[in-house]
Structures are given as C-alpha cells and as structure tokens.
Enzyme design. Structure first.
Site, short mmCIF file in Angstrom:
data_model
loop_
_atom_site.label_atom_id
_atom_site.label_comp_id
_atom_site.label_asym_id
_atom_site.label_seq_id
_atom_site.Cartn_x
_atom_site.Cartn_y
_atom_site.Cartn_z
N ASP A 31 0.82 -1.23 0.00
CA ASP A 31 0.00 0.00 0.00
C ASP A 31 0.85 1.27 0.00
O ASP A 31 0.34 2.35 -0.34
CB ASP A 31 -0.90 0.04 1.25
N HIS A 47 -20.62 -29.67 -14.43
CA HIS A 47 -22.02 -29.27 -14.37
C HIS A 47 -22.70 -29.93 -13.18
O HIS A 47 -22.48 -31.11 -12.95
CB HIS A 47 -22.73 -29.71 -15.66
#
Ligand code: FAD
Ligand code: NAD
Length: 467
Positions: free
Chosen positions: A314, A446
């Site tokens: 940061d 799926h």
C-alpha cells in the site's frame, strides 16, 4: 541474536510478513519489525479478515431471517446477538495473527517489536535501522531493507474524525450497537462492504458518493448492475454528492454536502480512500522523497532511489490490495536471492465481498476503447445457470472482453454469487495468455457457477448455448 541481516523488513502486513518468509526460505538472514503487538497488518487486524467475518455473519443472519423459508426450512424468532458476532470476528483475527507469528518463527525470521526507522547508510554500505520498542531503542543493520509500512484511513477536510461517532473502517468493524442511521461517505469498496454489513444488521444506511456512478473504477456494466442490486437491498445511494464537513453534537452527527440539506445521523463512516503511511520512517536519512500522494516512488523492480532499499504494498503505487502486496513481497525477496522476481500486474484480481460479490481482473471496456484497442465482448447472466438457481442467487452476470483480432482475453468482470472464487479462473487464464476460445473449450463441471464463465467466453463469438 545477530544484529546484522541480509534483509530487514519494516512492517508485518501481508506485504512485509510474506516478503520476510520468502527471503528466509531462500536462505537470506531476515528480520521483520512491527510496531503493533499483533502481526498481519491492516489486512489481518482491521481490514480484509474482520470485514469478511462480519460480511459472512450478517449474510447468515439475513439468510436465517428472510430466505431459509424459500428452501422449506421454517425459522421463527431469529434475533441478532451483536456481541457474539463481534466476538467471533475477534477470535478469527486472533487465530490468524497468532498464525503469522508462528510462521515467522518456523521460517527463522527474527522478529522485532517496535517502531522501525531508517538511520542512514554506513561506509560499509550497510543500512542502520533503529527500533523504538517498549524496552527502549535497539539498532540493527542490513544490506537490504524492504519498506512495507502500508496505509491508513484518508482524512476528508472538514470532517472531524472523533473515533467514536465519526470514524473510519476500524471503528465500523466494532460498533457496540447497531446505529439507527449510518451515513457512509464514499461508495467505494469499504463503503459498500461495511455499509452492507450494518444495513443487514438493521441500520438505515445512506451512502454519499462524489462521483456520478457506483464503483467508478469498475467496468460500467458492473457498476450499473451493482447500483440496481444495492438499491433493492435497501441501501440509499446518493451520487454526485461532495461531502464538505461532518461534526458531532452529543450522540448525533451532522453531515454537510455541497448543494444539499445537512443530514443528521447516529454514526458516520468515512471511507474516501486510504493514504500511504510513512510517519517517522526516517526516509530523509537515506535521501528518499515521497511523491505528491505520499507514496514511496519505486522503479520496475520495486527499488527506491536508494540502492538496496525496496518498497512494496500500500505504501507504493498501484492497487491497495493484500494479494498485490504479497506478490510484490515475493518478487523482491526472490530478486534479492536469485536476481529474478516479477509481478504480473495485468492479472491481479479485485474482489468486493458484497452480496452478490463483485470481481474483476484486467482492463475495462472503456479503458481499452480509450487506448484504441479493438475489442469484442461476451456476457452471460447467472439467472440462466442451474447452480445459481439451486442456490437461489440469480442476480448478476459475467462479462469477458477479448482482443477483436487475436481473441486474447484482456478483461473479465463479474457480479454474482461467489464470483470472488470464480475470478481466479479468469486470472489464471489471463496469466497463461488465454484466448476466449481457450476458456470456452475447457470442460466445465455441471452444474457449477463456473459454467457462466464458459458461456460468457462462448458469447464472445455469439455462440452461447443456454441463452
Ligand atoms: P499493511 O497491511 O497496512 O501493513 C503494514 C504494517 O506495517 C502494519 O502492521 C503497521 O503497523 C506496520 N508499520 C507501519 N510503519 C511501521 C514502522 N515504522 N515500524 C514498524 N511497523 C510499522 N485487501 C484485499 O486484498 N482484500 C480485502 O478483502 C480487503 N479488505 C479490506 C478491508 C478494510 C476495512 C481495509 C481497511 C482494507 C482492506 N483491504 C483488502 C486492503 C488491505 O488490507 C491492504 O491492501 C493490505 O493490508 C496492504 O498490505 P501492506 O503489507 O502493504 O500494509
Ligand atoms: P475507494 O477508493 O474504494 O472509494 C472511495 C470513494 O469515496 C470513491 O468512490 C470516491 O469517489 C469517494 N469520495 C471521495 N471524496 C469524497 C467526498 N468528499 N464526498 C463523497 N465521496 C467521496 O476507498 P475505500 O473504500 O476507502 O477503500 C480504500 C482501499 O482499501 C481501496 O483502495 C481498496 O483497494 C482497499 N480495500 C479493498 C477491499 C477488497 O479488496 N475487498 C475492501 C476494502 C478496502
């Protein structure tokens, strides 16, 4: 304990502690200095982890109160125990921060408690670093220093942060009671995440945003969808509002904005960004000057203007994200030990943990169009996916942007159930230089939410199957 090290890391957030562990793994003698008693930085103490704990708990509360009935599960008398919710969050933080201390020890990183400050470079080329701790001042020396001092809440002129009634994210992670009316300044990541938490727990939440749209840094399609969903969830979002002041009188706060009536509320959350933190770091002793936004300037290898001193996370340019800080920490440690180290800035995902989640990686359509890059796009909604229907979470979509000629994937943007997990598929594909065809050709299990990613990839060429 030796006082001379190959590497001294200042700051034990996700950038600093990860850099220290990797440097030690690679055989460098490494020390890590942290001024707080708990390791893990903003992320573990007052950022990513406690906010996600509260997001999860508040979602469970709403699920139990309002949605389990849809599944045929009858619940009666669901009530909130805020103290228990906050205690759970605190115990998660404690477990993880203890874990970082254990990891440093296990990897042989020397831990120093106290405020670290550079104290110039000796004639032998070694940097001195002073540590002001409870037991007094100590000085250690190092060939290389990694600055990983992170960020703090950015202030807004005219807004008096009192800590209690008017505060930042740290206070909003621990309000002792549910505010009747919470005003959030800024509809960015913190505003939406913590605004959602308190709205679910019962607050009236008003979010005041300067820009004219939701999540201005994100793809416009996602911002539009997010705005619709958050409004439906009961958040009051006001755009084009520039807050100019906020003050406390007794237990009430007043928020003022240009061209608007003052708003009276119980608490104010200031969430207008974060500022790099370099207080008392002694940068002047080694000739480092911060830029106009207070960041430490670095080159492409994260080295500062002072050879052997690096800065990550940061406190330097780029996204303020824990995983970006970690990648930079690893790149610097590896470069010091091996001469090589690299961060792929084009494939850093960004996730907002609202419900539904929002996740993006790569460029937006607007950025690519502005840069004159020819693109093609495909989108697919969660409402046409079997797993999303079974979950009962059908809001949202996945959008894939590919180069119009090469088909290489340049950006993927998602809003929908658990997209914070799905985005990793897109980041991995982009890291490997995948085309939308590559994603579409992978067999997706799926029924899974991942099938929406496959369908969006098929949609890039106008051949989605289930729409
Ligand atoms: P920090 O984590 O800020 O660590 C810096 C450390 O250095 C601190 O522990 C500080 O005490 C110490 N320090 C500073 N100066 C000195 C000194 N002179 N001597 C000794 N020690 C010093 N990011 C995500 O990726 N995902 C999220 O979900 C997410 N959620 C967030 C939620 C909130 C509410 C907030 C505030 C932030 C969130 N972030 C999130 C951002 C994330 O926390 C930061 O990007 C990340 O912590 C930056 O890591 P860092 O190591 O650079 O700095
Ligand atoms: P932000 O930059 O995300 O949002 C700040 C918002 O405040 C912007 O939309 C801005 O237009 C608005 N604003 C600025 N001045 C204003 C004013 N006077 N009146 C009204 N609105 C104003 O900042 P944040 O939400 O404070 O978050 C800080 C950083 O923390 C972010 O950069 C983010 O990277 C990081 N973070 C990440 C996560 C995550 O990854 N899930 C979560 C929380 C925080």
């Amino acid at each position: 304990m030796s006082q001379n090290f190959d590497v001294v890391v200042i700051g034990a957030g996700p950038g600093g502690y990860v850099a220290a562990i990797r440097a030690a793994q690679l055989g460098l003698s490494t020390a890590c200095i942290e001024k707080e008693s708990r390791l893990g930085g903003t992320c573990l103490r007052v950022g990513c982890i406690p906010s996600k704990a509260l997001l999860e708990s508040s979602e469970r509360y709403i699920e139990a109160r309002d949605h389990l009935q849809e599944h045929g599960v009858q619940t009666k008398g669901v009530t909130l125990d805020l103290a228990a919710m906050l205690a759970r969050k605190d115990s998660i933080v404690q477990g993880l921060t203890d874990g970082v201390a254990h990891l440093l020890k296990k990897n042989g990183v020397a831990r120093f408690s106290g405020h670290g400050a550079l104290k110039g470079r000796g004639e032998d080329g070694m940097y001195s670093v002073a540590i002001a701790g409870e037991a007094g001042e100590d000085t250690i020396t190092a060939k290389n220093v990694i600055l990983a001092t992170g960020s703090r809440v950015a202030d807004l002129p005219g807004v008096e942060r009192s800590g209690d009634r008017i505060g930042g994210s740290t206070e909003a992670l621990s309000y002792p009671d549910v505010p009747k009316h919470l005003v959030v300044i800024g509809a960015g990541v913190i505003g939406l995440e913590l605004g959602s938490v308190w709205a679910r727990l019962g607050s009236k939440v008003t979010v005041l945003e300067y820009s004219d749209r939701c999540l201005p840094m994100m793809d416009a399609a996602i911002g539009r969808e997010a705005k619709k969903i958050f409004k439906r969830q009961g958040l009051t979002l006001k755009f084009g509002v520039r807050v100019t002041g906020a003050s406390v009188k007794g237990k009430k706060c007043t928020v003022e904005a240009e061209g608007h009536e003052p708003i009276t509320c119980d608490r104010v959350l200031v969430a207008v960004g974060r500022a790099p933190y370099t207080d008392g770091l002694g940068l002047e002793t080694v000739g480092i000057e911060t830029d106009d936004r207070g960041r430490i300037p670095v080159d492409d290898h994260l080295q500062t203007s002072s050879p052997g001193i690096f800065a990550i996370g940061d406190v330097v340019k780029g996204a303020m994200l824990a995983h970006k800080a970690e990648e930079e920490g690893i790149a610097v440690a590896e470069r010091l030990a091996t001469g090589w180290g690299h961060v792929d800035y084009d494939a850093i995902p960004n996730v907002i943990y609202t419900d539904p989640e929002i996740a993006t990686v790569g460029k937006t359509s607007a950025e690519l169009k502005d840069a004159g890059v020819p693109i093609k796009e495909g989108s697919f909604p969660f409402r046409a996916n079997g797993r999303a229907r079974a979950l009962g979470q059908t809001d949202g979509l996945v959008k894939i942007i590919a180069h119009a000629e090469t088909d290489r994937v340049l950006g993927v943007h998602m809003i929908g159930p658990r997209v914070g997990e799905l985005i990793v598929e897109a980041a991995m594909a982009m890291s490997f230089g995948a085309s939308s065809e590559d994603i579409a050709r992978v067999c997706h299990a799926h029924p899974t939410l991942h099938e929406v990613v496959k369908e969006a990839a098929l949609a890039v060429d106008g051949r989605a199957i289930h729409m």
